[in-house]
Design an enzyme around this catalytic site. Structure first.
Site, PDB file in Angstrom:
ATOM      1  N   LYS A   1       0.820  -1.227   0.000  1.00  0.00           N
ATOM      2  CA  LYS A   1       0.000   0.000   0.000  1.00  0.00           C
ATOM      3  C   LYS A   1       0.846   1.266   0.000  1.00  0.00           C
ATOM      4  O   LYS A   1       0.493   2.255  -0.642  1.00  0.00           O
ATOM      5  CB  LYS A   1      -0.937   0.006   1.202  1.00  0.00           C
ATOM      6  CG  LYS A   1      -0.242  -0.143   2.538  1.00  0.00           C
ATOM      7  CD  LYS A   1      -1.215  -0.265   3.672  1.00  0.00           C
ATOM      8  CE  LYS A   1      -0.521  -0.633   4.974  1.00  0.00           C
ATOM      9  NZ  LYS A   1      -0.016  -2.032   4.968  1.00  0.00           N
TER      10      LYS A   1
ATOM     11  N   GLU B   1      -5.167  -6.325  -4.604  1.00  0.00           N
ATOM     12  CA  GLU B   1      -6.307  -6.430  -3.698  1.00  0.00           C
ATOM     13  C   GLU B   1      -5.875  -6.414  -2.236  1.00  0.00           C
ATOM     14  O   GLU B   1      -6.549  -5.834  -1.372  1.00  0.00           O
ATOM     15  CB  GLU B   1      -7.090  -7.712  -3.985  1.00  0.00           C
ATOM     16  CG  GLU B   1      -8.362  -7.872  -3.170  1.00  0.00           C
ATOM     17  CD  GLU B   1      -9.417  -6.843  -3.535  1.00  0.00           C
ATOM     18  OE1 GLU B   1      -9.752  -6.026  -2.656  1.00  0.00           O
ATOM     19  OE2 GLU B   1      -9.892  -6.849  -4.685  1.00  0.00           O
TER      20      GLU B   1
ATOM     21  N   ASP C   1      -0.891   4.685   7.709  1.00  0.00           N
ATOM     22  CA  ASP C   1      -1.375   3.482   7.040  1.00  0.00           C
ATOM     23  C   ASP C   1      -2.730   3.739   6.381  1.00  0.00           C
ATOM     24  O   ASP C   1      -2.940   3.411   5.210  1.00  0.00           O
ATOM     25  CB  ASP C   1      -1.488   2.337   8.064  1.00  0.00           C
ATOM     26  CG  ASP C   1      -2.110   1.086   7.481  1.00  0.00           C
ATOM     27  OD1 ASP C   1      -1.384   0.310   6.854  1.00  0.00           O
ATOM     28  OD2 ASP C   1      -3.334   0.891   7.661  1.00  0.00           O
TER      29      ASP C   1
ATOM     30  N   LYS D   1      -4.026   3.959   2.190  1.00  0.00           N
ATOM     31  CA  LYS D   1      -5.175   3.224   1.659  1.00  0.00           C
ATOM     32  C   LYS D   1      -6.205   4.193   1.081  1.00  0.00           C
ATOM     33  O   LYS D   1      -6.837   3.897   0.056  1.00  0.00           O
ATOM     34  CB  LYS D   1      -5.780   2.370   2.762  1.00  0.00           C
ATOM     35  CG  LYS D   1      -4.839   1.265   3.242  1.00  0.00           C
ATOM     36  CD  LYS D   1      -5.350   0.578   4.497  1.00  0.00           C
ATOM     37  CE  LYS D   1      -4.373  -0.495   4.974  1.00  0.00           C
ATOM     38  NZ  LYS D   1      -4.781  -1.118   6.249  1.00  0.00           N
TER      39      LYS D   1
END
Length: 429
Positions: free
Chosen positions: A106, A130, A202, A206
């Site tokens: 990510k 994914e 984080d 995303k």
């Protein structure tokens, strides 16, 4: 079924990588039947070759990841090492030498996804990821494929299990932030250095990925407004409870009402207990998608962990291998809209403001005047006084975030305001 196996190179063999290798081995027959050809683990790049890795042939272990991805016989590279470099160079090198890539990275996708997309397109390879957002929850593929004919207007979600666990413990057990963090660490939900989670890095990565896919535009990580949960207090949770709300760290990606810009942000917010995201407990993730034709959709499940993340990786591996056999590639980057990303100041939201004020006549009028001067309408006010001091809780109607921030700064300058105890946005209504 084709008898020659498709060869897979695995970069990284930690918690996720070891699970990928295990599933590839134990479910080899099922995977072959689903793909239409056997899948063979052809090499595993690691940093510590002496470590015993159960179920993996030691002959497959190498420390030379570059040589592994340059092998001309590798069909798919699975990258689960994380970070920016050497992951970026290894992925682009894999494309150059004929391999498609499945990644769970990510941070790299959010910071420099453009380089990866362009390299994949240049060499006619697949880039699937994914597992980069929300672990095992099928989210990227529904956004990229299932909703490709729809218009997504909003993505609202809990995409970090560590922070959700901490806030849940503070809400349901009355724990303080430090106590809840210690518990999360003991249970393995938080890293030894939890900064990426608790400061929102984080979740911001995303959010950048989700916004880019949902709105068909490029959203850089530095364009995502980010706030963590380290300043959230037990008093904030108690105040939320009195409002019939709870507190969650939310990733919010929105298309402007006129459709001419988008925003992406991560911050703690109060949401009503009636909202589906309010019931997401412990380390689970959930993402709420609002689309014009499909309406409201919610995706829920475990957002991290070796087995859940490996499940997402293997799903991508099956898809990429099928594409390879068909001589085709799946969907690449869709960034045709080229929409600008607006600043946080332009976002329309609501504030919950807790002020410590002098308990004397005229204070509320002064505070209300400041709100009016900044064009911010007050929804509710709650005041509690004792011994010459008072707590004044104000919840606003919707207004631009810049106006709300300006209001708070003006309130700090009032002689009757002794301090701004807390500020939190209110979402989900």
């Amino acid at each position: 079924m084709r008898t020659r196996p498709l060869k897979v190179a695995l970069l990284g063999c930690g918690v996720v990588g070891s699970e990928v290798a295990r599933i590839m081995t134990t479910h080899a027959d099922d995977l072959a039947a689903r793909i239409g050809a056997p899948v063979e683990l052809a090499g595993v790049a690691v940093r510590r070759p002496s470590k015993v890795r159960e179920g993996i042939d030691p002959a497959l272990i190498t420390t030379d990841a570059t040589a592994l991805v340059k092998r001309g016989d590798i069909d798919v590279v699975v990258e689960v090492i994380g970070g920016i470099e050497p992951a970026r160079t290894l992925i682009t090198t894999a494309f150059e030498h004929g391999a498609s890539v499945v990644s769970a990275n990510k941070a790299l996708l959010a910071k420099d996804g453009t380089t990866l997309y362009d390299a994949a397109a240049l060499h006619g390879r697949d880039l699937y990821f994914e597992a980069a957002v929300a672990g095992a929850i099928p989210l990227i593929r529904p956004l990229r494929e299932s909703l490709a004919g729809d218009t997504v207007n909003r993505v609202l979600g809990i995409v970090n299990g560590t922070t959700n666990f901490i806030l849940d413990r503070m809400d349901t057990a009355g724990a303080g932030y430090s106590e809840a963090l210690d518990e999360a660490t003991a249970l393995g939900y938080a890293e030894a250095d939890p900064t990426a989670d608790v400061e929102g890095f984080d979740a911001a990565a995303k959010a950048a990925i989700l916004a880019g896919i949902a709105f068909h535009t490029r959203v850089r990580l530095d364009e995502v407004h980010r706030e963590g949960i380290t300043e959230v207090t037990s008093a904030d949770l108690a105040s939320a409870q009195r409002m019939g709300c709870t507190v969650k760290l939310l990733a919010i990606c929105e298309r402007a009402a006129d459709g001419k810009s988008v925003t992406a942000r991560v911050h703690p917010a109060m949401i009503p207990l009636s909202h589906p995201l309010a019931s997401v407990r412990e380390a689970y993730n959930a993402v709420f998608v609002e689309a014009e034709a499909a309406g409201q959709l919610m995706f829920y499940g475990p957002g991290a962990g070796g087995a859940p993340t490996a499940s997402a990786v293997l799903g991508d591996l099956v898809a990429v291998c099928r594409n390879k056999l068909a001589g085709a590639t799946g969907p690449g980057e869709s960034a045709y809209t080229g929409l600008p990303v607006s600043s946080m100041g332009e976002v329309v939201t609501r504030y919950h403001i807790n002020l410590d004020v002098a308990d004397k006549p005229g204070v509320l009028a002064q505070v209300a005047t400041v709100f009016a001067e900044h064009g911010v309408s007050i929804d509710t006010v709650r005041q509690k006084g004792k011994d010459g001091e008072a707590s004044l809780v104000v919840v606003t109607h919707c207004a631009p975030d810049a106006a709300l921030s300006g209001t708070v700064e003006a309130l700090r300058k009032l002689d009757t305001v002794r301090g701004v105890a807390s500020i939190m946005r209110v979402e989900g209504e």
